[in-house]
Design a protein around this motif. Structure first.
Motif, PDB file in Angstrom:
ATOM      1  N   PHE A  62      17.351  56.722   0.791  1.00  0.00           N
ATOM      2  CA  PHE A  62      18.531  56.922   0.683  1.00  0.00           C
ATOM      3  C   PHE A  62      19.348  55.736   1.197  1.00  0.00           C
ATOM      4  O   PHE A  62      18.841  54.751   1.866  1.00  0.00           O
ATOM      5  N   ASP A  63      20.713  55.460   0.693  1.00  0.00           N
ATOM      6  CA  ASP A  63      21.564  54.387   1.275  1.00  0.00           C
ATOM      7  C   ASP A  63      21.004  53.065   0.750  1.00  0.00           C
ATOM      8  O   ASP A  63      20.827  52.014   1.602  1.00  0.00           O
ATOM      9  N   ASN A  64      20.295  53.106  -0.468  1.00  0.00           N
ATOM     10  CA  ASN A  64      19.939  51.596  -0.854  1.00  0.00           C
ATOM     11  C   ASN A  64      20.887  50.998  -1.962  1.00  0.00           C
ATOM     12  O   ASN A  64      21.558  52.090  -2.625  1.00  0.00           O
ATOM     13  N   THR A  65      20.682  49.735  -2.560  1.00  0.00           N
ATOM     14  CA  THR A  65      21.353  49.219  -3.572  1.00  0.00           C
ATOM     15  C   THR A  65      20.265  48.564  -4.582  1.00  0.00           C
ATOM     16  O   THR A  65      19.692  47.687  -4.089  1.00  0.00           O
ATOM     17  N   GLY A  66      20.482  49.003  -5.776  1.00  0.00           N
ATOM     18  CA  GLY A  66      19.735  48.146  -7.087  1.00  0.00           C
ATOM     19  C   GLY A  66      20.698  47.609  -7.806  1.00  0.00           C
ATOM     20  O   GLY A  66      21.530  48.020  -8.332  1.00  0.00           O
ATOM     21  N   ASN A  67      20.395  46.074  -7.952  1.00  0.00           N
ATOM     22  CA  ASN A  67      21.306  45.417  -8.622  1.00  0.00           C
ATOM     23  C   ASN A  67      20.252  44.644  -9.930  1.00  0.00           C
ATOM     24  O   ASN A  67      19.744  43.677  -9.829  1.00  0.00           O
ATOM     25  N   GLY A  68      20.137  45.429 -11.093  1.00  0.00           N
ATOM     26  CA  GLY A  68      19.269  45.152 -12.031  1.00  0.00           C
ATOM     27  C   GLY A  68      19.770  44.056 -12.967  1.00  0.00           C
ATOM     28  O   GLY A  68      20.928  43.715 -12.799  1.00  0.00           O
ATOM     29  N   PRO A  69      18.985  43.612 -13.991  1.00  0.00           N
ATOM     30  CA  PRO A  69      17.739  43.942 -14.121  1.00  0.00           C
ATOM     31  C   PRO A  69      16.714  43.223 -13.320  1.00  0.00           C
ATOM     32  O   PRO A  69      17.140  42.043 -12.855  1.00  0.00           O
ATOM     33  N   PHE A  70      15.650  43.715 -12.902  1.00  0.00           N
ATOM     34  CA  PHE A  70      14.541  43.369 -12.492  1.00  0.00           C
ATOM     35  C   PHE A  70      13.504  42.440 -13.405  1.00  0.00           C
ATOM     36  O   PHE A  70      13.251  43.086 -14.184  1.00  0.00           O
ATOM     37  N   ALA A  71      13.213  41.457 -12.896  1.00  0.00           N
ATOM     38  CA  ALA A  71      12.025  40.687 -14.001  1.00  0.00           C
ATOM     39  C   ALA A  71      10.848  41.361 -13.661  1.00  0.00           C
ATOM     40  O   ALA A  71      10.147  41.126 -14.551  1.00  0.00           O
ATOM     41  N   SER A  72      10.472  42.050 -12.489  1.00  0.00           N
ATOM     42  CA  SER A  72       9.190  42.538 -12.250  1.00  0.00           C
ATOM     43  C   SER A  72       8.886  43.887 -12.563  1.00  0.00           C
ATOM     44  O   SER A  72       7.723  44.409 -12.379  1.00  0.00           O
TER      45      SER A  72
END
Length: 260
Positions: free
Chosen positions: A150-160
């Motif tokens: 919870f309470d995380n942030t993802g800023n894609g795109p990911f290379a991996s």
């Protein structure tokens, strides 16, 4: 059982705050009754972790300053401990092989919410009753049970990775997280035999372009050609500016299993 979303396809800026007026449905009673009617076991019975808004920790048993010492502290953590990593930018895989308990989960977190940028590194969770919060640009491989992200942030795109979160195990939950999704699939939930009773709720998905072939949807639940029940609940999410092109699937969720 359908899915409950807030949805906005308008291409305006800034990205709006998710509305607070989405009705509070399904309730625990309704969902548990649905699951048991389909031959499953009530996933939320007596389990506040499955339903309540998690609280971000403010008191830590240790605060680490590198991925190496963070991994070391996690490896020796006991149920009930909260292990933090100091605010900053890091890279390197974090692996969790220990387990908490229902009454005393182990929490691993950033010192402050969104205070730690993991530079597209993986967090692999092999234990049970692990709470993970506060990270930016980490991707998750969840293999245990009763884990809470919870309470995380993802800023894609990911290379991996083409997935922000891969689910195995059972009874895992991802909530109150922002996905600036780019061209990657936010969730891949594996086959019925290894992945059951998950919940994805109260998340904010935005700027999803669907640029990866076969992963243009927000989530895939189950594997193709499996005639099984997964009992996955996806509710109270807000999706803004979802565009699956240039691929033609046009899906928000690829639902390849039953009783979701």
């Amino acid at each position: 059982m359908g899915f409950l979303f807030g949805f906005n396809s308008e291409a305006s800026t800034p990205v709006p705050t998710p509305p607070q007026s989405i009705p509070d449905f399904p309730t625990q009673t309704v969902w548990d009754a649905f699951v048991t009617s389909r031959g499953g076991s009530a996933p939320g019975a007596g389990d506040s972790r499955y339903w309540d808004r998690p609280t971000y920790p403010t008191v830590f048993d240790s605060t680490e300053t590198s991925v190496a010492t963070f991994n070391s502290a996690i490896a020796s953590a006991s149920p009930g401990e909260v292990i933090a990593i100091q605010n900053g930018t890091y890279s390197g895989k974090i692996t969790v092989n220990v387990s908490g308990t229902s009454a005393n989960p182990i929490t691993i977190c950033a010192e402050d919410r969104a205070g730690v940028d993991m530079s597209e590194s993986e967090i692999e969770i092999n234990g049970d009753y692990i709470y993970v919060c506060g990270f930016v640009d980490a991707w998750f491989d969840i293999n245990g049970q009763y884990n809470l992200i919870f309470d995380n942030t993802g800023n894609g795109p990911f290379a991996s990775s083409t997935h922000w979160t891969t689910f195995a195990g059972s009874h895992n939950r991802v909530c109150y997280t922002t996905f600036d999704a780019g061209n990657w699939q936010c969730f891949f939930i594996g086959s019925h035999s290894v992945s059951l009773y998950h919940r994805i709720d109260h998340n904010h998905f935005t700027n999803h372009t669907g640029g990866v072939s076969g992963a243009s949807e927000i989530a895939q639940i189950g594997q193709q050609n499996e005639n099984v029940n997964s009992y996955v609940l996806v509710d109270h999410n807000y999706i803004y500016k979802h565009d699956p092109s240039p691929f033609t699937e046009g899906e928000l969720i690829s639902n390849k299993s039953g009783s979701n």
